[in-house]
Structure formats: C-alpha cells, structure tokens
Design a protein around this motif. Structure first.
Motif, PDB file in Angstrom:
ATOM      1  N   VAL A 136       0.837  -1.201   0.000  1.00  0.00           N
ATOM      2  CA  VAL A 136       0.000   0.000   0.000  1.00  0.00           C
ATOM      3  C   VAL A 136       0.871   1.250   0.000  1.00  0.00           C
ATOM      4  O   VAL A 136       0.632   2.203  -0.759  1.00  0.00           O
ATOM      5  N   ALA A 137       1.905   1.262   0.845  1.00  0.00           N
ATOM      6  CA  ALA A 137       2.827   2.400   0.860  1.00  0.00           C
ATOM      7  C   ALA A 137       3.448   2.594  -0.510  1.00  0.00           C
ATOM      8  O   ALA A 137       3.634   3.730  -0.980  1.00  0.00           O
ATOM      9  N   GLY A 138       3.744   1.497  -1.190  1.00  0.00           N
ATOM     10  CA  GLY A 138       4.348   1.578  -2.508  1.00  0.00           C
ATOM     11  C   GLY A 138       3.444   2.207  -3.544  1.00  0.00           C
ATOM     12  O   GLY A 138       3.855   3.110  -4.283  1.00  0.00           O
ATOM     13  N   VAL A 139       2.186   1.766  -3.605  1.00  0.00           N
ATOM     14  CA  VAL A 139       1.284   2.300  -4.631  1.00  0.00           C
ATOM     15  C   VAL A 139       0.906   3.753  -4.345  1.00  0.00           C
ATOM     16  O   VAL A 139       0.503   4.480  -5.250  1.00  0.00           O
ATOM     17  N   LEU A 140       1.054   4.180  -3.078  1.00  0.00           N
ATOM     18  CA  LEU A 140       0.776   5.574  -2.729  1.00  0.00           C
ATOM     19  C   LEU A 140       2.003   6.459  -2.883  1.00  0.00           C
ATOM     20  O   LEU A 140       1.937   7.671  -2.664  1.00  0.00           O
ATOM     21  N   GLY A 141       3.136   5.846  -3.252  1.00  0.00           N
ATOM     22  CA  GLY A 141       4.343   6.619  -3.476  1.00  0.00           C
ATOM     23  C   GLY A 141       5.017   7.096  -2.212  1.00  0.00           C
ATOM     24  O   GLY A 141       5.720   8.116  -2.224  1.00  0.00           O
ATOM     25  N   ILE A 142       4.820   6.401  -1.104  1.00  0.00           N
ATOM     26  CA  ILE A 142       5.452   6.824   0.154  1.00  0.00           C
ATOM     27  C   ILE A 142       6.245   5.675   0.778  1.00  0.00           C
ATOM     28  O   ILE A 142       6.337   5.545   1.998  1.00  0.00           O
ATOM     29  N   SER A 143       6.843   4.840  -0.078  1.00  0.00           N
ATOM     30  CA  SER A 143       7.750   3.819   0.437  1.00  0.00           C
ATOM     31  C   SER A 143       8.895   4.508   1.171  1.00  0.00           C
ATOM     32  O   SER A 143       9.311   5.607   0.816  1.00  0.00           O
ATOM     33  N   GLY A 144       9.420   3.833   2.166  1.00  0.00           N
ATOM     34  CA  GLY A 144      10.447   4.417   3.015  1.00  0.00           C
ATOM     35  C   GLY A 144       9.903   4.690   4.394  1.00  0.00           C
ATOM     36  O   GLY A 144      10.629   4.620   5.389  1.00  0.00           O
ATOM     37  N   ALA A 145       8.610   4.995   4.472  1.00  0.00           N
ATOM     38  CA  ALA A 145       7.963   5.165   5.769  1.00  0.00           C
ATOM     39  C   ALA A 145       7.759   3.803   6.417  1.00  0.00           C
ATOM     40  O   ALA A 145       7.643   2.775   5.740  1.00  0.00           O
ATOM     41  N   LYS A 146       7.713   3.797   7.714  1.00  0.00           N
ATOM     42  CA  LYS A 146       7.355   2.577   8.430  1.00  0.00           C
ATOM     43  C   LYS A 146       5.965   2.141   7.978  1.00  0.00           C
ATOM     44  O   LYS A 146       5.071   2.978   7.780  1.00  0.00           O
ATOM     45  N   SER A 147       5.764   0.859   7.780  1.00  0.00           N
ATOM     46  CA  SER A 147       4.432   0.381   7.398  1.00  0.00           C
ATOM     47  C   SER A 147       4.066  -0.832   8.228  1.00  0.00           C
ATOM     48  O   SER A 147       4.912  -1.675   8.525  1.00  0.00           O
ATOM     49  N   VAL A 148       2.788  -0.922   8.618  1.00  0.00           N
ATOM     50  CA  VAL A 148       2.334  -2.028   9.453  1.00  0.00           C
ATOM     51  C   VAL A 148       0.880  -2.336   9.128  1.00  0.00           C
ATOM     52  O   VAL A 148       0.092  -1.433   8.835  1.00  0.00           O
ATOM     53  N   LEU A 149       0.545  -3.608   9.140  1.00  0.00           N
ATOM     54  CA  LEU A 149      -0.832  -4.064   8.928  1.00  0.00           C
ATOM     55  C   LEU A 149      -1.457  -4.394  10.268  1.00  0.00           C
ATOM     56  O   LEU A 149      -0.865  -5.078  11.101  1.00  0.00           O
ATOM     57  N   ILE A 150      -2.675  -3.907  10.482  1.00  0.00           N
ATOM     58  CA  ILE A 150      -3.449  -4.204  11.696  1.00  0.00           C
ATOM     59  C   ILE A 150      -4.662  -5.038  11.297  1.00  0.00           C
ATOM     60  O   ILE A 150      -5.423  -4.649  10.414  1.00  0.00           O
ATOM     61  N   ASP A 151      -4.843  -6.177  11.948  1.00  0.00           N
ATOM     62  CA  ASP A 151      -6.002  -7.032  11.679  1.00  0.00           C
ATOM     63  C   ASP A 151      -6.646  -7.422  13.000  1.00  0.00           C
ATOM     64  O   ASP A 151      -6.150  -8.295  13.711  1.00  0.00           O
ATOM     65  N   THR A 152      -7.722  -6.723  13.334  1.00  0.00           N
ATOM     66  CA  THR A 152      -8.526  -7.080  14.510  1.00  0.00           C
ATOM     67  C   THR A 152      -9.933  -7.424  14.045  1.00  0.00           C
ATOM     68  O   THR A 152     -10.918  -7.015  14.629  1.00  0.00           O
ATOM     69  N   ALA A 153      -9.983  -8.157  12.908  1.00  0.00           N
ATOM     70  CA  ALA A 153     -11.251  -8.523  12.277  1.00  0.00           C
ATOM     71  C   ALA A 153     -11.979  -7.267  11.800  1.00  0.00           C
ATOM     72  O   ALA A 153     -11.352  -6.372  11.248  1.00  0.00           O
ATOM     73  N   SER A 154     -13.274  -7.163  12.043  1.00  0.00           N
ATOM     74  CA  SER A 154     -14.035  -6.059  11.443  1.00  0.00           C
ATOM     75  C   SER A 154     -13.827  -4.721  12.136  1.00  0.00           C
ATOM     76  O   SER A 154     -14.393  -3.713  11.709  1.00  0.00           O
ATOM     77  N   SER A 155     -13.004  -4.679  13.182  1.00  0.00           N
ATOM     78  CA  SER A 155     -12.643  -3.394  13.784  1.00  0.00           C
ATOM     79  C   SER A 155     -11.244  -2.963  13.341  1.00  0.00           C
ATOM     80  O   SER A 155     -10.651  -2.048  13.920  1.00  0.00           O
ATOM     81  N   SER A 156     -10.705  -3.594  12.304  1.00  0.00           N
ATOM     82  CA  SER A 156      -9.323  -3.336  11.882  1.00  0.00           C
ATOM     83  C   SER A 156      -9.077  -1.876  11.550  1.00  0.00           C
ATOM     84  O   SER A 156      -8.013  -1.321  11.874  1.00  0.00           O
ATOM     85  N   GLY A 157     -10.023  -1.223  10.871  1.00  0.00           N
ATOM     86  CA  GLY A 157      -9.852   0.184  10.519  1.00  0.00           C
ATOM     87  C   GLY A 157      -9.741   1.064  11.749  1.00  0.00           C
ATOM     88  O   GLY A 157      -8.889   1.968  11.815  1.00  0.00           O
ATOM     89  N   ALA A 158     -10.587   0.804  12.746  1.00  0.00           N
ATOM     90  CA  ALA A 158     -10.542   1.579  13.984  1.00  0.00           C
ATOM     91  C   ALA A 158      -9.264   1.287  14.761  1.00  0.00           C
ATOM     92  O   ALA A 158      -8.656   2.187  15.343  1.00  0.00           O
TER      93      ALA A 158
END
Length: 554
Positions: free
Chosen positions: A77-99
């Motif tokens: 995702v960071a790559g397609v947004l053109g901001i590679s180099g920043a720290k990136s992390v995926l959060i998965d808490t099921a359907s509250s993942s966005g929050a």
C-alpha cells in the motif's frame, strides 16, 4: 514508581473515503485491492501534510490474504501511494481493523515517535463469493464453535434471540421492530451518495418482501435486510502533531473472551462498555450525555440486535429506552439530542469489514467540519463481538472550553470465563450414563432460496466438576421443529451412542472443518440429505422402481 502517560495532542489534517459498494465492474468500476488502495492518495489533495512528510503508514484490513490474495499488505500500500520508506504495518482485529489502525496511528504521534502518520482502512470483499466470505469471516470464531456452524450472522441471531427472550417479544413483535430499524437505516442511507444501499425500504415494503420471498431468512430471527451487505471500501486519515481544527481526544479498545458459549449474556457487550470507558477517561468525560446536541454517534450496527445494545453500552441512552431510543427522532434523529448513524450505518452505508472503522472516523470528521457538530463518537466491533474500539473526535474550540481531567475508569463489567481445559464435551460424556442438561437458547440457519431449515446452533447448560458450563452444539435441520418447541430451562438429555453425541436423541453434527485456507463445509445438513434422497426416490417412483418408502426392496 509508576508514572502517568502524558500523550502529545493529535490532530486530523485531512480525511478521505471512496463510496462504499462492490468494485467489481458491475455495481462500481472494477478495481483490484491495490487499485482501491490507490484511491486513498486523494487524501493529500486537501492536506497540509505532504506525502514526503509521512513517517508511518498503518493499514487496517481483515484477512487481506484470504479475501484478495494480498500479503505484505502495508508495504505494498505504501508503494502504490508513493510513500515507500515510511514505516508500514498491517493491523487485523477482524471487522474493527480500521478503527484499530487509527488507534495505532494515534499512538505513533501521541508517543512522540512520529509527527505525521497515514492511517487507512481497506477491504475488498467482492473478490470472493458470499459463501467464501462467510467462511473467511468465520475464521475469527473459536475453532470448535465454528466447526459446529457458528458464523457472524449466527452470532447476530443469538443476540436477537437473547433480546427477544429478555424483553418477552413475540416473533411478530421482533419482525415489526426489525422492519422499523431497517426503515430508519435506509432513510438516512438514501440521502448519502457514498452509501452502498442508498435507497429507502419503508416498513410496508419490508413486509411485502417477506411475502414475496425476496427478504428471505438466513439465520433466524434475521432476514436479508436485517444485516449489512457485503461491500468494498477504502478510507484514509492523516494524523499530525500540527494543530488543526479537529483533534482526537479519546481512544479506547477492549476485548472479550473468544468463545460464545462461555459468555454470561448477550444483551450487553462488555468489550464496548470497557472501550467506551477508556475513551471517556482519556478525554476526561464523566458523562457523555453532557455532549447532548453537539455529538454525532457512529456506531456498529451490522445486525438489528446490535444497534440498540450499543446505544446503551456507550452510555448514550438508558436501558429503559433500548427498544424505542433509535425511533425517537427527538433523541437520536437528525436534530435530536444524540444524532446517530446519519450516514446509514453499516446496514445502509455498508460494512466493508476492515475499512468500516476508518470510514466511521472520516464520516464524523466531515460532519464536524460541514454540519456544525462539535464532536463525533465512533464505535467499531471486531470478531465475535470481542475486539471493540471507541474513538472520540472534537473541535479544538469545544475541547478547550470544557473541563477535562483524564482518569482511569473503574467499575467495569466482568467477563465470562473460558471453560477449564479439562471441561470438554468428551469428558462430559466419558461415562455410560445419560447426562442431564438444560436448554439455554438456539438459532437456526435457513436455505436462502427455499426457506428450509439447514442446521441449528443450540446452547446447552450442564453441571460438571462442581460447576455449571454451557456447550454449543450443531444439530441437523430435520430436527428444527423439535428444537423450536423448547423453552429456556427445559431439561435435555445428552449421551454418546455408537460414536455419536445425542441431545434428546438428536445427533450432533460438525458442519465445517478447519483447513489452512479457512473453513470448508464437509457435512451436508440433514435436511439437504433428506431432500436429496426424496428427489431420488420420487424419480424412482415415477419410473416404477422400488424406493425406501414404497414397501419394496431397498
């Protein structure tokens, strides 16, 4: 010596969301997961923070590998947004993942680790079928309970049954209640161009669709319009340490135990109460009702039973108003004391799982900037009602002119207790004698085309090792009528015979098995087997061949 955490203030620099729907080339343009993510670059168009300023990218998404085949998600995702180099992390808490992604991004800045963070929620559910999506989502459920047939719609149905029993509502009364909640959700969704189901469903239309079969049953007492649609969506927020018009004043999250059978009750969600208490404590709010007339509430209502419970758990309405609070426009309507889900909620706007919690934040941010609200409260549920997040946004001017003394909440609701490891169904039925139990509740899954019962989930309470424990069982649909006649507290017999577990002589079945790819249906329901045999026998009878029921040779 323990020292208090004094967070830096965190502000929202900009927010963005794409319209919710299915990006499959039919309902909306065709997009891959990463093409959907690219849309979030639009957040920078109105942002004082530039892409090169972003120090961390936090992505919330539920099981993107299973849904869309995308692993190493945050870096891509960071790559397609053109901001590679920043720290990136995926959060998965099921359907509250966005929050939860928002909470993680908040902590990056509040801790002083970063000054500018991009938080995103994204989900592409239309890459799989509805059946496969149901199986993937069921992966968040306890393994044994999922194999007996428990799914998220089944959880919603168990909550509804609990409310019906608690409030002594008949099926007709619950149907009327559901019709009115559906009408409410779609009344607001119809005004929202970004909603997935932006059309109205009046009460008479709800009933009309029951008669013509369009509003079919899935899990009793749910119908098609009683739970949210399968949707795609993406939303993004730029959080910053630089002062802006809107700030984050409270964030709280909490979990409940993973098993459904071990919950003490279903008419309240302890994880929501705890998460709300943490958010209010951070914001220094002793009573959220002091925000009356200033606050928009954006709560997680995928099923009709959830919404009313949430309003009580969040402290917005008293429990005495649980049944009618959402229908009273002077209380929760557009100009009420606590306007709620004015964008349609999950049932109308849609629920793209891992994106929903971030969408709620974006909607609240918009409503504060564009509709004159002073604050926005969002509430997201993850998993089987056990990974919940509450977020409070406020105008800076409102925050500065109210008393604020942060505190640690106390007097929080207790949780259920997982069964001891030695308390299992096998241990319960290890002897040769019949075990006595009592019926707690149940819910039945129906075929969405024929309306025939497929399988039932039953909760049974039994005494064992000096305690009382509740077990969840799956029963074939052919026994639906026998189970439907039971009332809470009715005595049941449990035994093991010829390798089968029997509840009142009804065989217990596992309808799914866990695989590396999720859940796989491996046992047809008794009703389907019966119906299949009946079709074969009818065909043989028509052709003059002997059948099992004709008295001829088998």
């Amino acid at each position: 010596m323990k020292t208090a955490f004094h967070p830096r203030r965190v502000y929202i620099a900009a927010s963005y969301m794409a319209p919710v729907g299915r990006y499959n080339g039919k309902e909306r343009e065709a997009c891959t997961f990463l093409e959907l993510a690219e849309k979030a670059a639009a957040v920078f168009a109105s942002s004082p923070v530039r892409p090169r300023d972003i120090e961390a990218v936090v992505v919330g998404s539920q099981n993107p590998g299973a849904f869309s085949g995308v692993d190493n998600t945050a870096a891509k995702v960071a790559g397609v947004l053109g901001i590679s180099g920043a720290k990136s992390v995926l959060i998965d808490t099921a359907s509250s993942s966005g929050a939860s992604a928002f909470e993680n991004a908040y902590m990056e800045i509040a801790s002083g680790r970063s000054d500018h963070v991009l938080a995103m929620g994204i989900q592409k559910m239309s890459d799989v079928s509805t059946l496969d999506a149901t199986k993937i989502v069921a992966g968040v459920i306890d393994r044994d309970e999922a194999e007996f047939g428990l799914s998220m719609p089944a959880c919603g149905a168990l909550v509804a049954r609990s409310l019906m029993q608690r409030l002594n509502l008949s099926e007709e009364e619950w149907t009327a209640f559901s019709a009115m909640l559906t009408e409410r959700a779609h009344r607001f969704a119809a005004r929202n161009p970004d909603a997935h189901l932006n059309f109205q469903i009046p009460v008479d239309e709800y009933y009309r669709q029951i008669v013509n079969g369009k509003n079919y049953m899935y899990w009793w007492p749910l119908r098609y319009h009683d739970f949210c649609p399968m949707s795609d969506g993406v939303a993004a927020v730029i959080l910053t340490a630089r002062p802006q018009e809107v700030m984050v004043t409270g964030v709280g999250s909490a979990t409940d135990i993973p098993t459904i059978a071990d919950r003490r009750y279903f008419q309240s969600f302890p994880a929501t109460v705890r998460a709300a208490a943490a958010a209010y404590g951070m914001a220094g709010i002793k009573d959220i009702t002091t925000f009356a007339g200033k606050l928009h509430v954006n709560m997680h209502d995928p099923f009709n039973g959830f919404g009313p419970i949430n309003m009580v758990d969040l402290g917005i309405i008293p429990r005495t108003r649980l049944l009618d609070g959402l229908f009273d426009d002077s209380l929760t309507g557009e100009r009420g004391r606590f306007p709620t889900n004015l964008t349609g909620g999950l049932k109308g706007r849609g629920h793209p799982l891992g994106a929903t919690g971030m969408i709620q934040v974006v909607e609240n941010h918009r409503l504060i900037l564009e509709r004159g609200f002073q604050a926005g409260l969002s509430h997201s549920i993850g998993g089987p009602i056990n990974n919940n997040v509450v977020i409070l946004l406020e105008r800076v001017s409102h925050f500065r002119h109210r008393p604020c003394q942060p505190y640690k909440p106390w007097g929080l609701p207790s949780l259920g207790t997982l069964k001891p490891k030695q308390v299992t169904i096998d241990a319960l039925l290890s002897g040769t004698e019949t075990v006595e139990g009592s019926y707690v509740t149940s819910t039945t899954r129906f075929d969405y085309k024929t309306g025939q019962p497929l399988n039932t989930l039953m909760l049974v309470s039994c005494r064992m090792n000096g305690g009382r424990y509740t077990f969840l069982f799956g029963i074939g649909g052919e026994h639906y009528q026998s189970i439907a006649s039971l009332a809470p507290g009715d005595r049941l017999s449990l035994e093991r015979k010829d390798g089968l577990i029997l509840v009142n002589q009804m065989p217990v079945k596992r309808f799914y098995q866990r695989t590396l790819d999720g859940l796989m249906e491996f046992a047809e329901s008794g009703w389907r087997i019966f119906q299949g045999k009946k079709v074969i026998q009818d065909k043989k009878k028509a052709e003059g061949e002997p059948t099992l029921c004709s008295g001829g040779a088998a």
